[in-house]
Enzyme design. Structure first.
Site, PDB file in Angstrom:
ATOM      1  N   LYS A  22       0.837  -1.214   0.000  1.00  0.00           N
ATOM      2  CA  LYS A  22       0.000   0.000   0.000  1.00  0.00           C
ATOM      3  C   LYS A  22       0.869   1.260   0.000  1.00  0.00           C
ATOM      4  O   LYS A  22       0.666   2.173  -0.780  1.00  0.00           O
ATOM      5  CB  LYS A  22      -0.911   0.007   1.244  1.00  0.00           C
ATOM      6  N   ASN A  23       1.852   1.275   0.904  1.00  0.00           N
ATOM      7  CA  ASN A  23       2.630   2.508   1.062  1.00  0.00           C
ATOM      8  C   ASN A  23       3.582   2.754  -0.102  1.00  0.00           C
ATOM      9  O   ASN A  23       4.091   3.859  -0.263  1.00  0.00           O
ATOM     10  CB  ASN A  23       3.386   2.493   2.398  1.00  0.00           C
ATOM     11  N   ARG A  92      -4.371  10.467   4.760  1.00  0.00           N
ATOM     12  CA  ARG A  92      -3.278  11.433   4.832  1.00  0.00           C
ATOM     13  C   ARG A  92      -2.318  11.328   3.651  1.00  0.00           C
ATOM     14  O   ARG A  92      -1.706  12.311   3.247  1.00  0.00           O
ATOM     15  CB  ARG A  92      -2.478  11.218   6.112  1.00  0.00           C
ATOM     16  N   CYS A 116      -3.674  12.600  13.235  1.00  0.00           N
ATOM     17  CA  CYS A 116      -4.310  11.297  13.101  1.00  0.00           C
ATOM     18  C   CYS A 116      -4.394  10.656  14.476  1.00  0.00           C
ATOM     19  O   CYS A 116      -3.990  11.261  15.473  1.00  0.00           O
ATOM     20  CB  CYS A 116      -3.568  10.428  12.103  1.00  0.00           C
ATOM     21  N   ARG A 121       0.742  15.008  12.900  1.00  0.00           N
ATOM     22  CA  ARG A 121       1.613  14.536  11.802  1.00  0.00           C
ATOM     23  C   ARG A 121       1.855  15.698  10.842  1.00  0.00           C
ATOM     24  O   ARG A 121       1.173  15.839   9.827  1.00  0.00           O
ATOM     25  CB  ARG A 121       1.000  13.323  11.100  1.00  0.00           C
ATOM     26  N   ASP A 314       5.410   0.678  11.889  1.00  0.00           N
ATOM     27  CA  ASP A 314       4.153   0.064  11.437  1.00  0.00           C
ATOM     28  C   ASP A 314       4.005  -1.392  11.884  1.00  0.00           C
ATOM     29  O   ASP A 314       2.974  -2.020  11.610  1.00  0.00           O
ATOM     30  CB  ASP A 314       4.025   0.170   9.910  1.00  0.00           C
ATOM     31  N   ARG A 406      -8.179  -0.655   5.224  1.00  0.00           N
ATOM     32  CA  ARG A 406      -7.360   0.335   4.526  1.00  0.00           C
ATOM     33  C   ARG A 406      -6.025  -0.265   4.088  1.00  0.00           C
ATOM     34  O   ARG A 406      -5.437   0.176   3.104  1.00  0.00           O
ATOM     35  CB  ARG A 406      -7.072   1.536   5.439  1.00  0.00           C
TER      36      ARG A 406
HETATM   37  N1  EPU Z   1       7.451  14.546  10.289  1.00  0.00           N
HETATM   38  C1  EPU Z   1       7.696  15.881  10.537  1.00  0.00           C
HETATM   39  N2  EPU Z   1       7.504  16.764   9.528  1.00  0.00           N
HETATM   40  C2  EPU Z   1       7.088  16.390   8.285  1.00  0.00           C
HETATM   41  C3  EPU Z   1       6.845  15.036   8.051  1.00  0.00           C
HETATM   42  C4  EPU Z   1       7.043  14.132   9.077  1.00  0.00           C
HETATM   43  O1  EPU Z   1       8.073  16.254  11.642  1.00  0.00           O
HETATM   44  O2  EPU Z   1       6.946  17.247   7.422  1.00  0.00           O
HETATM   45  C5  EPU Z   1       7.663  13.571  11.363  1.00  0.00           C
HETATM   46  C6  EPU Z   1       6.410  12.748  11.670  1.00  0.00           C
HETATM   47  O3  EPU Z   1       5.547  13.402  12.578  1.00  0.00           O
HETATM   48  C7  EPU Z   1       7.002  11.471  12.204  1.00  0.00           C
HETATM   49  C8  EPU Z   1       8.258  11.299  11.372  1.00  0.00           C
HETATM   50  O4  EPU Z   1       8.577  12.596  10.902  1.00  0.00           O
HETATM   51  O5  EPU Z   1       7.367  11.642  13.558  1.00  0.00           O
HETATM   52  C9  EPU Z   1       8.140  10.342  10.222  1.00  0.00           C
HETATM   53  O6  EPU Z   1       6.999  10.634   9.452  1.00  0.00           O
HETATM   54  P1  EPU Z   1       6.924  10.375   7.897  1.00  0.00           P
HETATM   55  O7  EPU Z   1       6.748  11.664   7.172  1.00  0.00           O
HETATM   56  O8  EPU Z   1       8.083   9.523   7.479  1.00  0.00           O
HETATM   57  O9  EPU Z   1       5.577   9.551   7.748  1.00  0.00           O
HETATM   58  P2  EPU Z   1       4.676   9.518   6.463  1.00  0.00           P
HETATM   59  O10 EPU Z   1       5.525   9.594   5.262  1.00  0.00           O
HETATM   60  O11 EPU Z   1       3.547  10.478   6.589  1.00  0.00           O
HETATM   61  C10 EPU Z   1       4.748   6.929   6.071  1.00  0.00           C
HETATM   62  C11 EPU Z   1       3.772   5.795   6.079  1.00  0.00           C
HETATM   63  C12 EPU Z   1       3.346   5.505   7.520  1.00  0.00           C
HETATM   64  C13 EPU Z   1       4.586   5.169   8.320  1.00  0.00           C
HETATM   65  C14 EPU Z   1       5.591   6.305   8.231  1.00  0.00           C
HETATM   66  C15 EPU Z   1       6.899   6.007   8.944  1.00  0.00           C
HETATM   67  C16 EPU Z   1       2.613   6.002   3.969  1.00  0.00           C
HETATM   68  C17 EPU Z   1       1.363   6.254   3.241  1.00  0.00           C
HETATM   69  N3  EPU Z   1       2.597   6.149   5.282  1.00  0.00           N
HETATM   70  O12 EPU Z   1       4.052   8.052   6.591  1.00  0.00           O
HETATM   71  O13 EPU Z   1       2.514   4.361   7.434  1.00  0.00           O
HETATM   72  O14 EPU Z   1       4.237   4.945   9.659  1.00  0.00           O
HETATM   73  O15 EPU Z   1       5.884   6.584   6.848  1.00  0.00           O
HETATM   74  O16 EPU Z   1       7.485   4.881   8.416  1.00  0.00           O
HETATM   75  O17 EPU Z   1       3.612   5.643   3.365  1.00  0.00           O
HETATM   76  C18 EPU Z   1       0.789   2.920   8.059  1.00  0.00           C
HETATM   77  O18 EPU Z   1       0.951   2.335   6.969  1.00  0.00           O
HETATM   78  O19 EPU Z   1       0.090   2.448   8.992  1.00  0.00           O
HETATM   79  C19 EPU Z   1       1.446   4.206   8.272  1.00  0.00           C
HETATM   80  C20 EPU Z   1       1.082   5.066   9.202  1.00  0.00           C
END
Ligand code: EPU
Length: 439
Positions: A22-23, A92, A116, A121, A314, A406
Site C-alpha cells: 500500500k505505502n 493522509r 491522526c 503529523r 508500522d 485500509r
Molecule cells: N514529520 C515531521 N515533519 C514532516 C513530516 C514528518 O516532523 O513534514 C515527522 C512525523 O511526525 C514522524 C516522522 O517525521 O514523527 C516520520 O513521518 P513520515 O513523514 O516519514 O511519515 P509519512 O511519510 O507520513 C509513512 C507511512 C506511515 C509510516 C511512516 C513512517 C505512507 C502512506 N505512510 O508516513 O505508514 O508509519 O511513513 O514509516 O507511506 C501505516 O501504513 O500504517 C502508516 C502510518
C-alpha cells in the site's frame, strides 16, 4: 460498520502470498500525474486506501482503469489541481499528489492533512523541500497552495526531529524529476518504498540515483513518459502475517516475503524465538519463500522503532501483542510516533500487562490473553487486536475494522484459509436488531 468476531486458539498452517505494498502503491499512483503518457502498475493491492487514491486522481483529471491487480493511469485534464478536504481527510497519503501536481501543472492546491489517531503529523518538511525547489507556498482556507513556473534544482536537507520523512522524500524527489538542473536530497528517507518510487520514475525517463540511501541525486528532465512497473511486496503485511503464525504457534509458508526489507524484525524474532527460514536461496531477496515457526515459550526482547532499516513503527503494535505472552518483561520504545500507543488500553482489556512511560512501554508477559470486545483505532492497532484475538482464549470482537481494510486485503478471508475462525459482521445491524429486545 463491520466488525470481526474471532474465536481464538486455532493454529495457523498452510501457505499464502504477500500482495503489493500500500505505502509503495500510493506514491506510485500519484507519480502518474507527472507523466505525459499512460502508466501501468501491476500487483496493486485491493484496499480502500487504493480506491480513495483512485477517486482523488479521477478528480484531478487522471483516469484510473482497474481497481487492483493491473491498473492503468492516464491524464485527461491537466487543468485540475485541487485535492479537496473531503478526500484528503480520509487518507493522509493524499499529500503525495502535491509534488507531482506542482512539478507538472505548475500549481497545486491540496487540503492540509490533519492529525491522526496517533498524534500530530506535520508536513513542514514537505513544504520546506518544495520551497527550496523554488515553489511559493501559502495556506488558504485550510489548503496548501503551491505555485512555481518551473522548479529549480537545489540541495535540500530533509531531516527532522524524528528522522527523515517518507512521503516528504517522495514529494520532493517526484517534483525534482521535472525541475531545471540537479537536486540533491540529504537525509532522505531510506525506506524501500522510496526505492520503488525511484525505480518507477526512472523507467518513466527520470534521472535519479542514490534512492534507498540518505543522499538522493535527481537530474531534472523535460518530460516523463510511459512505464510498466510491478509494486514491491508489502513488508508490513508480510511482517503481520509472520506474527500471526508466531502468535498461534503455527507453521506458515509465505511467498513473496520481502526478507531483506525485514531484517530488523527478523533480528528481534531471532532473540524472541520466532524462526523465519528462507526456503529458496538466490533470486530476488524481496520475493522470498519463507517458513515461519515459533518456540512454545517466547523470550522477552527490547526494541526501538526507527527509520528503515531499523524496526518499523508500522509493526510495533503487532510485535507488542506477541510479546504480551513472552516469558518475562519486554521493553518497547517508539521513536517515530511517540504517541502511537492507542492499542495499549485495548490489549489491557484482554489481560495484557502493559506499563507505559512516555514513548516506552514495558510489557510484562502473561501466560494467556482472554477474549473481549475491543475497538480498532487505526490501521496497525487494528491488526494487533486481530492477532490478540487469534491467540486469546474465547471470543474477541474487534469493532471498526474499516481501519484494517485500509491496509490489509480481506484479512479475515486470508486468515480463515489458514485455519483461523473469524466472522465479519455488520455491527450497526446487530445493535439495531437488539433494540426491540432491550425495550
Ligand atoms: N514529520 C515531521 N515533519 C514532516 C513530516 C514528518 O516532523 O513534514 C515527522 C512525523 O511526525 C514522524 C516522522 O517525521 O514523527 C516520520 O513521518 P513520515 O513523514 O516519514 O511519515 P509519512 O511519510 O507520513 C509513512 C507511512 C506511515 C509510516 C511512516 C513512517 C505512507 C502512506 N505512510 O508516513 O505508514 O508509519 O511513513 O514509516 O507511506 C501505516 O501504513 O500504517 C502508516 C502510518
Amino acid at each position: 460498520m463491520d466488525a470481526f468476531r474471532i474465536v481464538g486458539g486455532s493454529r495457523l498452517t498452510g501457505r499464502m502470498a504477500v500482495d503489493g505494498s500500500k505505502n509503495a502503491a500510493l506514491p506510485l499512483m500519484a507519480a502518474a500525474l507527472l507523466a505525459d503518457e499512460p502508466i501501468t502498475l501491476r500487483r496493486v493491492p485491493r484496499l480502500s486506501d487504493i480506491a480513495n487514491m483512485s477517486r482523488l486522481l479521477g478528480e484531478l483529471g487522471c483516469d484510473v482503469q482497474g481497481e487492483h491487480g493491473t491498473m492503468t493511469l492516464s491524464n485527461f485534464d491537466t487543468s485540475r489541481t485541487h485535492a479537496r478536504y473531503d478526500i484528503v481527510r480520509t487518507m493522509r497519503a493524499s499529500i503525495c499528489v502535491l509534488g507531482p501536481l506542482l512539478a507538472r501543472r505548475k500549481t497545486a492546491r491540496v487540503s492540509m492533512p490533519g492529525g491522526c489517531a496517533f498524534g500530530d503529523r506535520p508536513v513542514d518538511l514537505h513544504l520546506r523541500g518544495l520551497q527550496a525547489l523554488g515553489a511559493k507556498i501559502e495556506l488558504k482556507g485550510g489548503d496548501i497552495v503551491a505555485t512555481a513556473d518551473r522548479l529549480k534544482g537545489a540541495t535540500i536537507f530533509l531531516g527532522g526531529a524524528f528522522g527523515s520523512t517518507v512521503l516528504g522524500t517522495a514529494n520532493v524527489m517526484s517534483a525534482a524529476t521535472l525541475a531545471q538542473g540537479r537536486t540533491i536530497i540529504e537525509s532522505a528517507a531510506c525506506e524501500p518504498e522510496i526505492s520503488d518510487l525511484a525505480a518507477l520514475l526512472n523507467s518513466m525517463g527520470a534521472k535519479i540515483s542514490g534512492a534507498g540511501s540518505p543522499r538522493i541525486t535527481v537530474d531534472g528532465v523535460e518530460q516523463l513518459g510511459h512505464a510498466d512497473h510491478a509494486v514491491l511486496p508489502d513488508r508490513i503485511v508480510a511482517g503481520t502475517y509472520a506474527l500471526a503464525a508466531a502468535i498461534t504457534n503455527g507453521d506458515l509458508i509465505i511467498d513473496d516475503f520481502p526478507y531483506d526489507h525485514l531484517l530488523a524484525m527478523i533480528d528481534v524474532f531471532n532473540t524472541a524465538g520466532v524462526h523465519v527460514k528462507r526456503l529458496n536461496q538466490g533470486g530476488d531477496p524481496r520475493r522470498c519463500r519463507v517458513q515461519v515457526t515459533c518456540e512454545r515459550l517466547l523470550k522477552p526482547v527490547m526494541f526501538t522503532t526507527q527509520p528503515h532499516p531499523g524496526f518499523p513503527t508500522d509493526l510495533q503494535a503487532q510485535m507488542m501483542t506477541l510479546l504480551c505472552m513472552a516469558g518475562g518483561n519486554s521493553i518497547i520504545t517508539e521513536k517515530i510516533y511517540p504517541e502511537r500507543f492507542l492499542h495499549v488500553a485495548e490489549l489491557s482489556r484482554m489481560g495484557a500487562r502493559l506499563v507505559r512511560q512516555g514513548p516506552t512501554v514495558i510489557v510484562q508477559g502473561v501466560p494467556r490473553l482472554v477474549g473481549a470486545p475491543v475497538m480498532a483505532s487505526d490501521l496497525r492497532a487494528s491488526a494487533c487486536l486481530v492477532l490478540a484475538g487469534l491467540a486469546a482464549e474465547g471470543e474477541t470482537t474487534v469493532s471498526r475494522v474499516y481501519h484494517l481494510d485500509r491496509g490489509y486485503a480481506r484479512m479475515d478471508e486470508t486468515l480463515n484459509a489458514l485455519g483461523a475462525n473469524i466472522e465479519r459482521f455488520n455491527a450497526d445491524v446487530k445493535v439495531e436488531a437488539m433494540v426491540p429486545e432491550l425495550v
